[in-house]
Motif scaffolding. Structure first.
Motif, PDB file in Angstrom:
ATOM      1  N   VAL A 156      52.615  -8.084   8.142  1.00 59.36           N
ATOM      2  CA  VAL A 156      52.771  -8.782   6.869  1.00 59.36           C
ATOM      3  C   VAL A 156      52.852  -7.826   5.679  1.00 59.36           C
ATOM      4  N   ASN A 157      52.374  -6.607   5.837  1.00 61.32           N
ATOM      5  CA  ASN A 157      52.411  -5.648   4.735  1.00 61.32           C
ATOM      6  C   ASN A 157      53.571  -4.654   4.840  1.00 61.32           C
ATOM      7  N   ASP A 158      54.427  -4.813   5.834  1.00 68.42           N
ATOM      8  CA  ASP A 158      55.555  -3.908   6.007  1.00 68.42           C
ATOM      9  C   ASP A 158      56.625  -4.207   4.950  1.00 68.42           C
ATOM     10  N   VAL A 159      56.982  -3.233   4.151  1.00 68.34           N
ATOM     11  CA  VAL A 159      57.893  -3.455   3.029  1.00 68.34           C
ATOM     12  C   VAL A 159      59.280  -3.857   3.504  1.00 68.34           C
ATOM     13  N   TYR A 160      59.729  -3.297   4.628  1.00 68.58           N
ATOM     14  CA  TYR A 160      61.068  -3.624   5.117  1.00 68.58           C
ATOM     15  C   TYR A 160      61.142  -5.048   5.654  1.00 68.58           C
ATOM     16  N   VAL A 161      60.085  -5.478   6.329  1.00 70.56           N
ATOM     17  CA  VAL A 161      60.022  -6.858   6.805  1.00 70.56           C
ATOM     18  C   VAL A 161      59.994  -7.819   5.617  1.00 70.56           C
ATOM     19  N   ASN A 162      59.170  -7.520   4.629  1.00 71.19           N
ATOM     20  CA  ASN A 162      59.071  -8.395   3.461  1.00 71.19           C
ATOM     21  C   ASN A 162      60.371  -8.432   2.661  1.00 71.19           C
ATOM     22  N   PRO A 186      52.111  -5.838  -1.245  1.00 76.10           N
ATOM     23  CA  PRO A 186      51.306  -4.680  -1.668  1.00 76.10           C
ATOM     24  C   PRO A 186      52.157  -3.460  -1.994  1.00 76.10           C
ATOM     25  N   HIS A 187      53.348  -3.397  -1.396  1.00 75.76           N
ATOM     26  CA  HIS A 187      54.259  -2.282  -1.652  1.00 75.76           C
ATOM     27  C   HIS A 187      55.642  -2.847  -1.953  1.00 75.76           C
ATOM     28  N   ARG A 188      56.270  -2.302  -2.987  1.00 75.21           N
ATOM     29  CA  ARG A 188      57.628  -2.717  -3.353  1.00 75.21           C
ATOM     30  C   ARG A 188      58.477  -1.477  -3.550  1.00 75.21           C
ATOM     31  N   ASP A 189      59.750  -1.579  -3.197  1.00 76.74           N
ATOM     32  CA  ASP A 189      60.669  -0.474  -3.447  1.00 76.74           C
ATOM     33  C   ASP A 189      61.867  -1.007  -4.223  1.00 76.74           C
ATOM     34  N   VAL A 190      62.872  -0.194  -4.382  1.00 71.17           N
ATOM     35  CA  VAL A 190      64.034  -0.585  -5.178  1.00 71.17           C
ATOM     36  C   VAL A 190      64.723  -1.808  -4.577  1.00 71.17           C
ATOM     37  N   VAL A 191      64.680  -1.935  -3.247  1.00 71.58           N
ATOM     38  CA  VAL A 191      65.303  -3.098  -2.609  1.00 71.58           C
ATOM     39  C   VAL A 191      64.560  -4.377  -2.981  1.00 71.58           C
ATOM     40  N   SER A 192      63.234  -4.325  -3.023  1.00 72.62           N
ATOM     41  CA  SER A 192      62.422  -5.495  -3.384  1.00 72.62           C
ATOM     42  C   SER A 192      62.819  -6.004  -4.770  1.00 72.62           C
ATOM     43  N   TRP A 193      62.876  -5.097  -5.735  1.00 73.29           N
ATOM     44  CA  TRP A 193      63.233  -5.474  -7.105  1.00 73.29           C
ATOM     45  C   TRP A 193      64.669  -6.001  -7.175  1.00 73.29           C
TER      46      TRP A 193
END
Length: 483
Positions: A156-162, A186-193
């Motif tokens: 659930v905390n994997d950024v790529y899965v999220n 809990p973690h975000r990267d440029v893809v999340s935004w």
């Protein structure tokens, strides 16, 4: 046959020497560098089965990749799902990844179900490609079921899965869920935004998309090209020229090359915000342009300047050898309509019907022609096009005829069209009002009473604030001209 024997001889050398590790390496090499046709794939598949190498994960990965590039994915499924008692999770991940890019619906999900049936536990590499396929098919309910497994298995905390789940929510239009998941990550990267910006943009919430883009800067996350393209699209739709100029300056400061996607987004932003000259300047700097770039320029010129200039650029597009698409023809016919270029519109439409552009006119092209002719007072010709076209006339077309006939003072046509609109939507009060007003202007008071009686019988209330088909027609016209 000669090529087949060469491939087989190369592999049989290793078998004869009883060097199976060398044989496996040779298979991988052939898959990577010598597999140039479907026949080669099938020949190598035969050797893999003959020597029972389908469980070798390296061979499996390269064979799946080769099969994907030669459109043989479906035919190779049994090799890994039937001939191997319990395939390694890496093989299933490779299959799900390949099928997620092949646009063959439901196969990744069925592979995932097979994993569970065989008690093969998925890992964090399984879910991103599975969610990608669910995003492409807008499969929201299935994605929620899969997400319960994500939680259960501790990913659930994997950024790529999220990020991949964010994309599912965005593609399905669940803006609130997308925002909630983003806030909980809990973690975000440029893809999340970027996905969140896309979600707001596709939901028509352009101001929110730009607000997220600003928050991204404050968070210290450097945007990529996809981020910029989506932010520019939001600027274009929202009319946020200041933000658009700031993004353009940022692109220049970072020394980014104006590739066809980013450059087209900039052109589209400028012309939709009324800064056509700036858009043309960006256009001139671009080394590569495609039909979308030209469409943005032509539409911008049609909206901000004149149909004549739009036609001039349409002709220039043909000179440069760029093939017009369906959107181009909608844009240029709409430009002719709004600028009264009847003869030019007729010529372009006749060439479209004759197949010059490689496709048949669709309902939007016919709607543009009806609008063009109705505006020019050519009501009979417009009506004849509607009668002969291979589509049922739309409300927008009848609305064009109504406006044209009223401007020409043609009572017979106006009455015919207004009655047709009432027939098409018997519960729409505005059409009764139109018909009643026509009769009142002509002094036909008995007909006015008859229309009022129809409204009373159908329990419709006259809404003076919603007067007219012109509102519906203007909205439909803008939809027709949108690329």
């Amino acid at each position: 046959m000669q090529r087949k024997s060469k491939l087989c001889r190369k592999l049989n050398v290793y078998v004869f020497m009883n060097d199976m590790s060398g044989f496996a390496e040779r298979v991988v090499t052939l898959l990577k560098f010598s597999c140039r046709s479907q026949i080669h794939v099938k020949q190598i598949q035969a050797q893999i089965v003959l020597h029972n190498l389908q469980s070798n994960t390296t061979i499996a990965y390269n064979f799946i990749t080769a099969s994907q590039s030669h459109n043989l994915l479906i035919s190779v499924l049994p090799l890994f799902t039937l001939l191997i008692p319990k395939p390694h999770v890496f093989i299933f991940n490779s299959l799900i990844r390949a099928f997620s890019h092949s646009h063959i619906p439901n196969t990744p999900l069925s592979l995932y179900s097979r994993m569970h049936k065989n008690s093969i536990f998925p890992n964090n590499f399984t879910f991103p490609f599975l969610f990608k396929s669910l995003s492409d098919t807008r499969s929201f309910v299935q994605s929620q079921c899969v997400y319960t497994h994500v939680v259960k298995l501790g990913h659930v905390n994997d950024v790529y899965v999220n990020n991949s789940l964010l994309d599912v929510y965005a593609s399905c239009g669940y803006v609130a869920l997308c925002r909630q998941l983003f806030d909980e990550m809990p973690h975000r990267d440029v893809v999340s935004w970027t996905v969140l910006i896309m979600c707001y943009r596709f939901g028509g919430m352009y101001d929110d998309a730009l607000l997220v883009f600003e928050q991204m800067q404050y968070a210290g996350v450097v945007p990529n090209r996809v981020t910029m393209v989506n932010a520019l699209a939001a600027c274009a739709s929202f009319g946020a020229i200041e933000m658009g100029i700031w993004i353009h300056d940022m692109v220049r400061r970072n020394g980014w090359e104006l590739d066809v996607i980013l450059g087209t987004a900039l052109v589209d932003m400028y012309v939709k915000c009324g800064r056509v000259e700036d858009g043309l300047r960006v256009f001139s700097y671009m080394k590569e342009k495609n039909v979308f770039t030209w469409n943005a320029v032509i539409k911008g010129l049609a909206l901000a300047k004149s149909g004549e200039e739009a036609v001039l650029w349409f002709n220039r597009m043909e000179v440069y050898g760029v093939r017009a698409d369906e959107v181009t023809l909608v844009v240029i016919l709409s430009a002719c309509s709004h600028s009264g270029l009847v003869d030019k519109g007729r010529l372009i439409f006749s060439m479209l019907v004759d197949g010059k552009y490689g496709f048949c006119p669709n309902v939007k092209h016919y709607a543009c022609m009806v609008d063009l002719l109705a505006r020019a007072g050519q009501l009979k010709e417009a009506f004849e096009i509607m009668r002969c076209m291979p589509f049922e006339p739309t409300k927008a077309m009848w609305g064009s005829l109504l406006i044209g006939s009223k401007s020409q003072g043609n009572f017979e046509f106006s009455e015919l069209v207004a009655r047709k609109l009432v027939e098409m939507e018997p519960d729409n009060t505005a059409y009764y009002v139109q018909l009643s007003n026509l009769y009142a202007e002509a002094g036909r008071w008995s007909d006015v009473e008859r229309v009022r009686g129809m409204m009373k019988e159908r329990e419709l209330n006259k809404d003076l604030g919603c007067s007219s088909v012109e509102v519906e027609h203007r909205r439909s016209a803008s939809e027709v001209s949108a690329p």
